[in-house]
Design a protein around this motif. Structure first.
Motif: not given
Length: 273
Positions: A212-230
């Motif tokens: 239900g999501q494009s690869p680019s949406e997955w990439i930005s979502s995962v990257t941003t989520t880990y950045a938030k955790l940091l």
């Protein structure tokens, strides 16, 4: 497992506590509504939900008497298992039905496993030997893996899926697993498509259709989520976080984060604290 279709969804952010994790969580008392991917399920005593790279858990709304036991660990603990099943239909079956009800024997087994973990945690707390603590910690990880495999094994046998569905699911599963490993160095769709030996267009179509999501949406979502955790969980400077995530410079990271998180890294850190 009863699926609730009329529940109001408030959260659009995946729960950080389940990012880069694997395992199972079992309700032992009370009730809760949980949103996984695009569906909301109702948990009661004996209900279990699985944590894998192919599902996103957005929200849990527990009753006051809700209790759970958790066999959730870092993804690296379960990585050998996830890699082992990556070419089977198991990931698709689990993602199609991530919540289910344990029978009495399975429920008793899970509680006994959790007691084993509690006993070993007590030994770690009373031990003064680093080596002993390390060994016991690894034993706890093995108990978590054993529990997940045991409670999942009977569940997946109830599903029958087509070869094409399994193939597409495996492509998506391997992509998301690879993304959690490489998000800090590889953020182009073409790189992940090449790992799957596919053209970028074909690869993108499969990921969108399956998740239900494009690869680019997955990439930005995962990257941003880990950045938030940091930003939330460490005192590292914005520059240090940008370096850890392999952005060429601090400005590029700030621009990227603001684009996908809606605010600057500094504002996010201040707001989260």
């Amino acid at each position: 497992m009863k699926e609730l279709t009329d529940h109001k969804i408030n959260s659009c952010e995946p729960l950080h506590e389940f990012w880069n994790k694997g395992g199972v969580v079992i309700c032992t008392a009370g009730e809760a509504d949980i949103r996984i991917n695009d569906n909301i399920y109702h948990l009661a005593k004996g209900s279990v939900f699985i944590v894998t790279p192919l599902i996103q858990i957005y929200e849990i709304n527990p009753s006051p008497d809700f209790e759970q036991i958790s066999f959730v660990k870092e993804l690296k603990v379960f990585y050998p298992v996830f890699k082992l099943i990556s070419d089977t239909g198991i990931p698709l079956r689990v993602s199609q039905s991530p919540c289910w009800q344990l029978n009495d024997d399975e429920f008793i087994f899970a509680k006994a496993q959790f007691r084993r973990i509690e006993d070993k945690l007590d030994k770690i707390a009373s031990s003064t030997s680093t080596e002993e603590q390390l060994i016991i910690g690894n034993l706890i990880n093995l108990i978590c893996v054993e529990t997940m495999l045991e409670v999942v094994s009977n569940h997946i046998l109830r599903f029958d899926t087509s070869f094409e569905s399994i193939r597409n699911s495996n492509v998506a599963y391997q992509f998301i697993l690879a993304l959690h490993e490489n998000y800090h160095t590889e953020r182009t769709v073409s790189w992940y498509a090449s790992q799957a030996n596919m053209s970028t267009g074909h690869f993108s179509a499969i990921i969108r259709e399956t998740t239900g999501q494009s690869p680019s949406e997955w990439i930005s979502s995962v990257t941003t989520t880990y950045a938030k955790l940091l930003l939330e969980q460490t005192d590292k400077s914005i520059k240090e976080i940008a370096n850890e995530l392999n952005f060429p410079e601090q400005f590029t990271f700030r621009k990227y984060f603001k684009r996908y998180a809606g605010m600057s890294p500094t504002d996010y850190r201040n707001e989260s604290r």
